[in-house]
Design a protein around this motif. Structure first.
Motif, PDB file in Angstrom:
ATOM      1  N   THR A 168       7.835   6.326   1.725  1.00 10.95           N
ATOM      2  CA  THR A 168       7.062   5.164   1.303  1.00 10.95           C
ATOM      3  C   THR A 168       6.114   4.810   2.439  1.00 10.95           C
ATOM      4  N   THR A 169       5.346   3.764   2.253  1.00  8.29           N
ATOM      5  CA  THR A 169       4.379   3.378   3.272  1.00  8.29           C
ATOM      6  C   THR A 169       4.733   2.020   3.864  1.00  8.29           C
ATOM      7  N   TYR A 170       4.186   1.780   5.038  1.00  3.78           N
ATOM      8  CA  TYR A 170       4.356   0.481   5.681  1.00  3.78           C
ATOM      9  C   TYR A 170       3.813  -0.610   4.757  1.00  3.78           C
ATOM     10  N   ALA A 178       1.050  -4.561   7.022  1.00  2.00           N
ATOM     11  CA  ALA A 178       1.767  -3.307   7.231  1.00  2.00           C
ATOM     12  C   ALA A 178       2.202  -3.174   8.694  1.00  2.00           C
ATOM     13  N   VAL A 190       5.662   6.239   6.180  1.00  2.00           N
ATOM     14  CA  VAL A 190       4.422   6.845   6.677  1.00  2.00           C
ATOM     15  C   VAL A 190       3.261   5.890   6.392  1.00  2.00           C
ATOM     16  N   ASN A 191       2.085   6.253   6.870  1.00  2.00           N
ATOM     17  CA  ASN A 191       0.940   5.377   6.586  1.00  2.00           C
ATOM     18  C   ASN A 191       0.396   5.655   5.181  1.00  2.00           C
ATOM     19  N   ARG A 192      -0.597   4.909   4.773  1.00  2.00           N
ATOM     20  CA  ARG A 192      -1.085   4.979   3.392  1.00  2.00           C
ATOM     21  C   ARG A 192      -1.702   6.324   3.022  1.00  2.00           C
ATOM     22  N   ARG A 193      -2.007   7.146   4.005  1.00  5.66           N
ATOM     23  CA  ARG A 193      -2.543   8.483   3.747  1.00  5.66           C
ATOM     24  C   ARG A 193      -1.460   9.561   3.827  1.00  5.66           C
ATOM     25  N   GLY A 194      -0.205   9.123   4.026  1.00  5.87           N
ATOM     26  CA  GLY A 194       0.889  10.084   4.125  1.00  5.87           C
ATOM     27  C   GLY A 194       1.042  10.685   5.508  1.00  5.87           C
ATOM     28  N   ARG A 250       1.135  15.333   8.291  1.00  6.82           N
ATOM     29  CA  ARG A 250       0.923  14.629   7.020  1.00  6.82           C
ATOM     30  C   ARG A 250       1.860  15.211   5.958  1.00  6.82           C
ATOM     31  N   PHE A 275       6.136  10.022  -2.960  1.00  6.61           N
ATOM     32  CA  PHE A 275       6.038   8.587  -2.730  1.00  6.61           C
ATOM     33  C   PHE A 275       7.080   7.820  -3.537  1.00  6.61           C
TER      34      PHE A 275
END
Length: 104
Positions: free
Chosen positions: A17-19, A31, A54-58, A87, A95
């Motif tokens: 998932t993302t921050y 985030a 991970v960040n929004r770009r993976g 990445r 996700f």
């Protein structure tokens, strides 16, 4: 801080998932607050799977907060997640949204 760690513990193995997704779920507004909460005292024996965030770009943007810069990737790969150039290769299919907790 504990809310962030609790949500992170719920991320299934082999998923990420993302921050930002955690921040949105907890209505934190940032985030960066999630990253700060996750990486306060992270250790190899920690029961919080911070490697799954991970960040929004993976991208494995938190990798330098682990014991070595490759620990995050190694933990993800041990769960079957393919990582290329820091990445998540199949980010969209890997996700996991914390909102799945509300609508399973």
């Amino acid at each position: 801080m504990e809310d962030v760690r609790e949500v992170t513990r719920l991320i299934p193995p082999g998923r990420v998932t993302t921050y930002g997704a955690i921040a949105d779920f907890l209505t934190l507004g940032s985030a960066r607050m999630v990253g700060w909460a996750l990486f306060q005292g992270v250790t190899v024996a920690d029961d919080v799977p911070a490697h799954r965030v991970v960040n929004r770009r993976g991208e494995l943007s938190g990798r330098n907060h682990f014991i070595t810069p490759t620990t995050m990737q190694e933990r993800l790969e041990a769960e079957g997640v393919v990582v290329r150039n820091d990445r998540v290769a199949d980010f969209a299919s890997r996700f996991w949204s914390p909102n799945e907790l509300l609508n399973p």
